[in-house]
Design an enzyme around this catalytic site. Structure first.
Site, short mmCIF file in Angstrom:
data_model
loop_
_atom_site.label_atom_id
_atom_site.label_comp_id
_atom_site.label_asym_id
_atom_site.label_seq_id
_atom_site.Cartn_x
_atom_site.Cartn_y
_atom_site.Cartn_z
N SER A 1 0.98 -1.14 -0.06
CA SER A 1 0.05 -0.14 0.12
C SER A 1 0.61 1.17 -0.08
O SER A 1 1.86 1.51 -0.72
CB SER A 1 -0.97 -0.09 1.04
OG SER A 1 -2.11 0.90 1.16
N ASP B 1 -5.30 -3.38 -3.61
CA ASP B 1 -4.26 -2.73 -2.40
C ASP B 1 -3.57 -4.21 -1.81
O ASP B 1 -4.44 -4.98 -1.25
CB ASP B 1 -5.17 -2.09 -1.31
CG ASP B 1 -4.17 -1.29 -0.37
OD1 ASP B 1 -3.04 -1.80 -0.25
OD2 ASP B 1 -4.48 -0.50 0.18
#
Length: 621
Positions: free
Chosen positions: A347, A461
């Site tokens: 992320s 993500d």
């Protein structure tokens, strides 16, 4: 026995066999008569590196004594070595004692010399000497204890072979500079072709036993000396000038390394300036598990730490705006002279790691991340939510501005980032290809930003599955792994009673306490990372050092907390490092082109030292 064919001398062979049996610690209590009978009937033979001594499941034909070299033990279904046995150690004793098939495959890791003691001979000796049978039983018990308690010791020396891609590669300077760096960690010996190819297996074995590291300098051609170097290596370093036209290394040479299970890594020498955009071509020609960029002495120091498993890997977690704390963590590590040799993240941590991998200094990281996350909101290009609340184009545009068309393989430090594949439910490690696409996938919060489509994969993500990928960093074995975890642990609660179903205007306003009520972005971000946060609990246990800056008062979307998050990350890390004086610290290397001591390079080129140069350990500065 020489590597070349030698005339047989039975009396000499018996005497040498007796000396080897007497030197075997496991047979120390055996009577002299039994040892002499074993020596008289023992069969001496050579086993070149990569050749199999016996396979798992085959019947025992006796016991072998390794007199020189190294034999690897591979369990069924495994790829690595469960153990490696050196000169003076017996192999195959359990199968003989139990009259059972062998439980493992044994392969020569080095050119080796062995004595074969046949099954009938052993049965006869055991019947005459109870001490012999007891000694073998004791050896079996000791090895079982070591395997179950993890006390098995590996080979003493770590051996590297440098194989240049062409005669134009200045392998002499690289080898000499590498040896100079290795001196920081122990005693080193540099070996090249003069006279070495005519030495015995015992000579090579002695070099490994008396040094911490050995570096063999091979030829660019597929010569006998090059084959010898490859057979002796724990790690094969393929050296190439990055600006040259890539050409494959001889397949026959690489097959020797594969047969001996010796890993291969690529070293790209850049000269006086980094040359981007050329790595992919070399990787396409090289079956290397890893690659290294070398421009200056700082790069060479990093490569040396990594190949000796003394490096430092840094893993940065996801956490939205809390990820700015990673900038402070990196700054504190640099100031404390803790090297950062390998970087990875998930992320927003993948973005911060990429900046560190590209060599951005503290000021550059502040400047670039401030203008992309603080001076503008990266997730406000709203759209009708067919797939996500935002188009994701703004994030892509901001990432392109900072990272351009950089390829992951062109990042100067080894780097990886992770995304989550919704098609398979598995984490995806990105180590090659477009950095922009990898980062775009790694930060694609489900529902907030559209996923990245890659073939049949739907990537989102990385924090959705693995928010702190320490396990991936561990698989690359840099040495020490530091994890910086800025994920959310506190309970996720609303500032209103959901059962009351407040009107929209109240949900969008601030409460009387001044706290902002929960919104859809917070819900989606938390929902998209909660699985990765749960996995992070297990990942934290894998870290050699875990940093968890106190960021509970910073919201995932509070981009304006930029400086505060950096300060918290810096102060927390600096405080932890002050309490860890034993954590390895390295003096920063001078950013100058790689230059080995001219006297050493000249000596190697003139061959004035014959075949070897021995350098004792030099204390680190």
């Amino acid at each position: 026995m020489s590597l070349e064919e030698e005339p047989s001398n039975p009396m000499l062979e018996v005497r040498l066999a007796l000396d080897c049996l007497r030197a075997c610690a496991a047979l120390a209590d055996i009577d002299a008569e039994s040892l002499e009978r074993l020596a008289a009937a023992a069969v001496q033979f050579s086993l070149p590196a990569g050749n199999t001594l016996f396979e798992s499941g085959t019947l025992s034909d006796g016991i072998y004594l390794v007199t020189a070299g190294r034999i690897g033990v591979r369990l069924p279904g495994a790829t690595g070595w469960a153990a490696q046995l050196r000169g003076g150690e017996l192999v195959g004793e359990l199968s003989w004692l139990m009259n059972a098939p062998h439980s493992a495959q044994l392969v020569a890791v080095r050119d080796s010399e062995l004595l074969w003691l046949s099954k009938s001979l052993l049965d006869d000796i055991a019947a005459r000497s109870p001490r012999f049978a007891l000694a073998i039983a004791r050896l079996c018990a000791q090895r079982l204890y070591r395997s179950t308690h993890g006390t098995s010791t590996g080979p003493r020396a770590r051996v590297f072979a440098i194989l240049p891609n062409s005669p134009g590669v200045d392998a002499v300077s690289f080898a000499s500079a590498l040896v100079t760096e290795l001196r920081r960690a122990g005693r080193v010996e540099l070996v090249w072709d003069v006279r070495a190819s005519s030495h015995t297996v015992g000579w090579f074995n002695n070099i490994e036993e008396t040094n911490d590291y050995v570096v063999y300098l091979a030829d660019a051609a597929a010569s006998g000396w090059t084959r010898q170097c490859i057979r002796q290596a724990d790690l094969l370093l393929l050296a190439a000038n990055v600006r040259d036209t890539p050409q494959p290394w001889p397949e026959a040479m690489l097959s020797i390394a594969a047969k001996a299970s010796s890993p291969v890594e690529l070293v790209l020498l850049h000269g006086d300036a980094f040359a981007s955009g050329r790595t992919t071509r070399w990787l396409d020609e090289t079956p290397a598990r890893a690659h290294h960029h070398v421009v200056d002495t700082a790069d060479l120091a990093r490569v040396t730490r990594l190949i000796t498993h003394r490096g430092v890997g840094l893993v940065l977690s996801g956490g939205g705006a809390r990820g700015f704390a990673h900038v402070g963590v990196i700054q504190a590590l640099r100031e404390a002279r803790v090297p950062i040799d390998y970087v990875g993240g998930a992320s927003i941590g993948s973005i911060m790691a990429a900046g560190a991998g590209l060599g951005w200094d503290d000021a550059q990281m502040r400047l670039r991340f401030r203008r992309s996350f603080v001076e503008t909101n990266p997730v406000n290009d709203y759209t009708f939510p067919f797939v996500a609340l935002t188009r994701g184009r703004k994030v892509a545009r901001l990432l392109r501005r900072e990272f351009g068309d950089t390829l992951i393989e062109d990042i100067r430090l080894p780097y990886f980032c992770v995304s989550a594949n919704l098609s398979t439910g598995l984490a995806v490690e990105h180590r090659r290809g477009s950095l922009l696409e990898a980062l775009r996938a790694s930060v694609a919060i489900p529902g907030v930003m559209p996923p990245v489509l890659s073939g049949d994969a739907v990537l989102v993500d990385g924090a959705a599955i693995n928010n702190l990928p320490i396990d991936i960093m561990k698989s690359h074995a840099p040495g020490i792994v530091i994890g910086s975890d800025v994920g959310v642990d506190r309970p996720f609660t609303a500032d209103y009673d959901a059962a009351e179903q407040p009107p929209l205007w109240r949900m969008l306003s601030r409460s009387a306490t001044g706290k902002r009520p929960i919104n859809i972005f917070q819900i989606l971000m938390r929902a998209g990372t909660v699985g990765g946060e749960a996995a992070a609990l297990a990942q934290r246990e894998l870290a050699d050092l875990l940093l968890r800056p106190p960021l509970d008062d910073i919201d995932l979307l509070n981009w304006q907390a930029f400086e505060r998050a950096i300060r918290v990350g810096y102060e927390h890390t600096a405080r932890i490092l002050d309490a860890l004086p034993d954590l390895p610290r390295h003096a920063p290397a001078d950013p100058f082109p790689v230059r080995a001591p001219s006297s050493l390079v000249a000596a190697v080129r003139r061959r004035e030292f014959g075949a070897t140069v021995v350098l004792p350990r030099r204390e680190a500065e």
